[in-house]
Scaffold this motif. Structure first.
Motif, short mmCIF file in Angstrom:
data_model
loop_
_atom_site.label_atom_id
_atom_site.label_comp_id
_atom_site.label_asym_id
_atom_site.label_seq_id
_atom_site.Cartn_x
_atom_site.Cartn_y
_atom_site.Cartn_z
N GLU A 279 -56.38 18.75 -34.77
CA GLU A 279 -54.92 18.30 -34.34
C GLU A 279 -53.96 18.76 -33.63
O GLU A 279 -53.52 18.30 -32.79
N ARG A 280 -53.42 19.88 -34.16
CA ARG A 280 -52.76 20.46 -33.64
C ARG A 280 -53.07 20.66 -31.44
O ARG A 280 -52.57 20.68 -31.26
N LEU A 281 -54.61 20.89 -31.51
CA LEU A 281 -54.82 21.21 -30.52
C LEU A 281 -54.10 19.82 -29.40
O LEU A 281 -54.19 20.10 -28.14
N THR A 282 -54.87 18.59 -30.42
CA THR A 282 -55.28 17.22 -29.67
C THR A 282 -53.35 17.37 -29.44
O THR A 282 -52.99 16.34 -28.15
N ALA A 283 -52.41 17.12 -30.45
CA ALA A 283 -50.97 16.80 -30.55
C ALA A 283 -50.36 17.62 -29.11
O ALA A 283 -50.19 17.37 -28.57
N ALA A 284 -50.92 19.44 -28.88
CA ALA A 284 -50.11 20.37 -28.27
C ALA A 284 -50.99 19.92 -26.64
O ALA A 284 -49.68 19.81 -25.95
N GLY A 285 -51.90 19.13 -26.37
CA GLY A 285 -52.67 18.28 -25.21
C GLY A 285 -51.73 17.08 -25.02
O GLY A 285 -51.42 17.08 -23.64
N LEU A 286 -51.79 16.30 -25.98
CA LEU A 286 -50.62 15.10 -25.85
C LEU A 286 -49.74 15.22 -25.15
O LEU A 286 -49.33 14.32 -24.61
N LEU A 287 -48.70 16.41 -26.21
CA LEU A 287 -47.43 16.48 -25.51
C LEU A 287 -47.55 17.81 -23.51
O LEU A 287 -46.99 16.68 -23.21
N GLY A 288 -48.57 18.27 -23.76
CA GLY A 288 -48.41 18.62 -22.12
C GLY A 288 -48.90 17.63 -21.32
O GLY A 288 -47.76 17.76 -19.80
N THR A 289 -49.41 16.36 -20.90
CA THR A 289 -50.14 15.59 -20.48
C THR A 289 -48.68 14.88 -20.56
O THR A 289 -48.15 14.34 -19.35
N LEU A 290 -47.82 14.47 -21.28
CA LEU A 290 -46.92 13.42 -21.11
C LEU A 290 -46.05 13.88 -20.83
O LEU A 290 -45.23 14.17 -19.55
N VAL A 291 -45.80 16.22 -20.89
CA VAL A 291 -44.21 16.30 -19.86
C VAL A 291 -43.98 16.66 -18.83
O VAL A 291 -43.23 16.34 -18.66
N ALA A 292 -45.98 16.95 -18.77
CA ALA A 292 -45.79 17.96 -17.34
C ALA A 292 -47.64 17.80 -16.55
O ALA A 292 -47.16 18.16 -15.58
N GLY A 293 -47.86 17.04 -17.35
CA GLY A 293 -49.15 17.36 -16.85
C GLY A 293 -49.57 16.43 -15.02
O GLY A 293 -50.36 16.57 -14.17
N ARG A 294 -48.43 15.46 -15.13
CA ARG A 294 -48.53 15.08 -13.49
C ARG A 294 -47.83 15.78 -12.55
O ARG A 294 -47.89 15.45 -11.10
N ARG A 295 -46.99 16.70 -12.21
CA ARG A 295 -46.23 17.44 -12.03
C ARG A 295 -46.73 18.78 -11.87
O ARG A 295 -46.31 19.60 -10.37
N SER A 296 -47.61 19.63 -13.25
CA SER A 296 -47.82 20.57 -12.98
C SER A 296 -49.94 21.21 -13.05
O SER A 296 -49.92 20.34 -13.92
N ARG A 297 -50.21 21.35 -12.20
CA ARG A 297 -51.92 21.74 -12.31
C ARG A 297 -52.07 22.62 -13.58
O ARG A 297 -52.71 22.60 -13.80
N ALA A 298 -51.47 23.53 -13.76
CA ALA A 298 -51.59 24.28 -14.64
C ALA A 298 -51.56 24.38 -16.15
O ALA A 298 -52.40 23.77 -17.01
N VAL A 299 -49.86 23.02 -15.87
CA VAL A 299 -50.18 22.13 -17.15
C VAL A 299 -50.50 21.35 -17.48
O VAL A 299 -51.34 21.25 -18.90
N ALA A 300 -51.79 21.05 -16.37
CA ALA A 300 -52.79 19.30 -16.49
C ALA A 300 -53.97 20.79 -16.93
O ALA A 300 -54.60 19.90 -18.07
#
Length: 343
Positions: A279-300
């Motif tokens: 749950e922690r990893l999935t929530a972190a991945g979801l948050l990263g995708t929503l916040v900066a997933g479309r702008r940063s290749r590293a974050v994605a």
């Protein structure tokens, strides 16, 4: 002779008081007295301290098989969409990743069976009432399309100009679309397979496991593509990852709230630790995708890796919950009593 005073004679009601304390109470009626037995609640024990059910003898290969099958299905679905919308990088990663995950899934399944011929024997019959038989035929219908589509992506340029190569590339799109039709069934049938066993934590969760597994498959395949595809082409992968991660987190919580006693197997011990990290990893991945997933290749890439790992831990956590639920008789006895009481 004793100097103690003589005992007074006891009535029938007084004589039964001691038994009444243990077994029940006496009630008076028109015809006299009668005893209403009150049997003490049984303890959760079994003969010689053994569990009511034998724990599954499956190894780590089974939860790994559950994970790779879902990953392959989600990647095939992404590849088919990318092919129709003109995203070659996403299409290539989806097709080759789907085949690699499928080959790993088949290897893990055959290795767990012990003898490869056992898989061949399952193709000799078609039994609609057997989830194992239905799943075998679903994989058999799904696999060829995945293979043809993936081979067209790795075909050398020289072979691509020959008539077999041209035929293979012409067949890639229909084969990919055909595999995408079976992908949802591939992602969810393993949940049905588990819930049809006698393992309490799996059987009691049969209304919820398909949603958990399907969401997990979408999250892992979306995260896999996000980590390997440029952000300009990874839009469908991000959308699939967000939908899958949300569905997985919600379905997992609903499972814990509505499962009753069997929920303890998911919220205690090793299964709880695995699912908590999931749950922690999935929530972190979801948050990263929503916040900066479309702008940063590293974050994605980081968010995709977190979703991938969280999905894998979810399958291992569900597996461990099932194993633990077979070790305590209460997970078998209490639901049976509740069902009998409702009837």
């Amino acid at each position: 002779m004793s100097d103690s005073p003589p005992r007074e004679p006891r009535s029938d009601a007084q004589a039964g008081d001691r038994n009444a304390k243990t077994f029940g109470r006496r009630r008076r009626g028109g015809g006299g007295t009668r005893e209403e037995l009150m049997v003490p609640r049984a303890e959760f024990r079994s003969y010689y301290g053994r569990p009511v059910l034998k724990p599954p003898v499956w190894e780590w290969k089974v939860p790994a098989y559950l994970f790779t099958g879902g990953l392959s299905a989600g990647a095939a679905l992404l590849a088919a969409g990318a092919d129709l919308t003109g995203r070659p990088a996403l299409r290539r990663v989806g097709r080759t990743g789907s085949l690699a995950a499928l080959l790993a899934s088949v290897y893990l399944l055959v290795a767990d069976l012990g003898r490869p011929a056992r898989f061949h024997h399952m193709l000799r019959v078609a039994k609609p009432t057997s989830p194992m038989s239905v799943g075998t035929w679903i994989l058999s219908a799904y696999g060829p399309g995945v293979g043809v589509a993936a081979l067209s992506e790795v075909l050398p340029a020289g072979l691509g100009r020959t008539w077999p190569g041209r035929l293979l590339r012409a067949s890639a799109r229909p084969a990919g679309l055909a595999s995408a039709l079976f992908a949802p069934a591939v992602a969810s049938y393993t949940a049905v397979l588990l819930s049809q066993t006698a393992v309490p934590a799996w059987h009691e969760a049969h209304p919820h496991l398909p949603f958990v597994f399907t969401g997990s498959a979408a999250a892992s395949s979306g995260g896999f593509a996000m980590a390997l595809v440029p952000v300009a082409e990874a839009g469908p992968a991000r959308a699939l990852a967000v939908m899958g991660a949300t569905a997985e987190l919600v379905a997992s919580k609903v499972l814990e709230k509505q499962l009753g006693l069997a929920a303890e197997a998911y919220t205690t011990g090793k299964a709880h630790r695995l699912r908590t990290w999931s749950e922690r990893l999935t929530a972190a991945g979801l948050l990263g995708t929503l916040v900066a997933g479309r702008r940063s290749r590293a974050v994605a890439a980081a968010a995709g890796a977190a979703l991938f790992a969280g999905s894998a831990l979810q399958r291992f956590g569900v597996f461990e919950a099932g194993v633990e639920s077979t070790k305590d008789p209460k997970y078998v006895v209490v639901p049976q009593r509740e069902r009998r009481g409702r009837r």
